[in-house]
Motif scaffolding. Sequence first.
Motif: not given
Length: 318
Positions: A31-50, A141-146
């Motif tokens: 039941g989580i509506a806000c989350f991170r799903f990508y963080d620099h997974d590929l070096p050619e695409f250095p994004f953080r996505m939430e 800041f989504l990392d502080h959810r817990i």
Amino acid sequence: MTVPLDAKFSMFENRIKKVWKHIAKIATKQGIACFRFYDHDLPEFPFRMEWYDGAVYVSEYKRKHGMEDDEHALWVEQCKAVIADVLQISVELIYMKERKRLNHKDAQYEKEASTKIERIVKEQGLSFIINLSDYLDTGLFLDHRITRAYVRDQAKGKRVLNLFCYTGSFSVYAAAGGADLITSVDLSNTYINWTKRNLQYNKLYSADKHMLVQDDVMEWLKAAPKDYFDLVIVDPPTFSNSKRMQDVFDVQRDHVALLKLVLKTTKVEGTIIFSNNFKNFVLDEAAIPAFKIKDITKFTTPFDFVGKLHRHCFEITK
């Protein structure tokens, strides 16, 4: 061998599909509506996505990409098109920012745009105002959810102090948990006002229960009442050299002095939740006059940040 551009975009698309399928499935179950799903997974695409309940916030890590400005702008639009296609949303719902590669967390305070785009998002039964346009970070800041839920569970009947409160998400959770008094302190008047708005939106604000203080935290603590607060949340920036501060703040250098001041204003057997995002941070336990110090980093790390989080979190008992 250099991978052709089209092949790189294909890799990017496949990676997003994979992580989105995995993380969005877990988020839906919880039941989580806000989350991170990508963080620099590929070096050619250095994004953080939430994902923010229907909108995507993308920040690009600044690096040498070898592209001219026009070429880079086109590349960004192509990336957004790929993201929109995989997630099946409009490109207009993707908000892009550039994230500088710094060890300093206080970059979050830099204003980046003039057109305000705000949304209300839900988290664990509470609502938060996020800003997708004006700042490098959204206000939540989504990392502080817990960690926030942990604070709510402990707050009932307590006097709570939220230092470096940012937009007041911990204050909202503490209020929802039944805290008797909540004091929120931040150097930025913008964030103090944002804290009040978040509390008001959740119908949790009352002038007799909430003290909203715009001040330098270190200076405020020097005059704070002794043995007063039951629960203190301390989440400082890694580094700050704001002109409004008395001194430059460096979390590794200054955390002992900070925590000693916090301990003075905390009741005996009171709890301090201390967190920071400095990757190489080392807590100087021997120099901190506490009864007990417990590392709760692993316990407070959400599923969407496992293996990719540089945050450190400690529970300190006076």
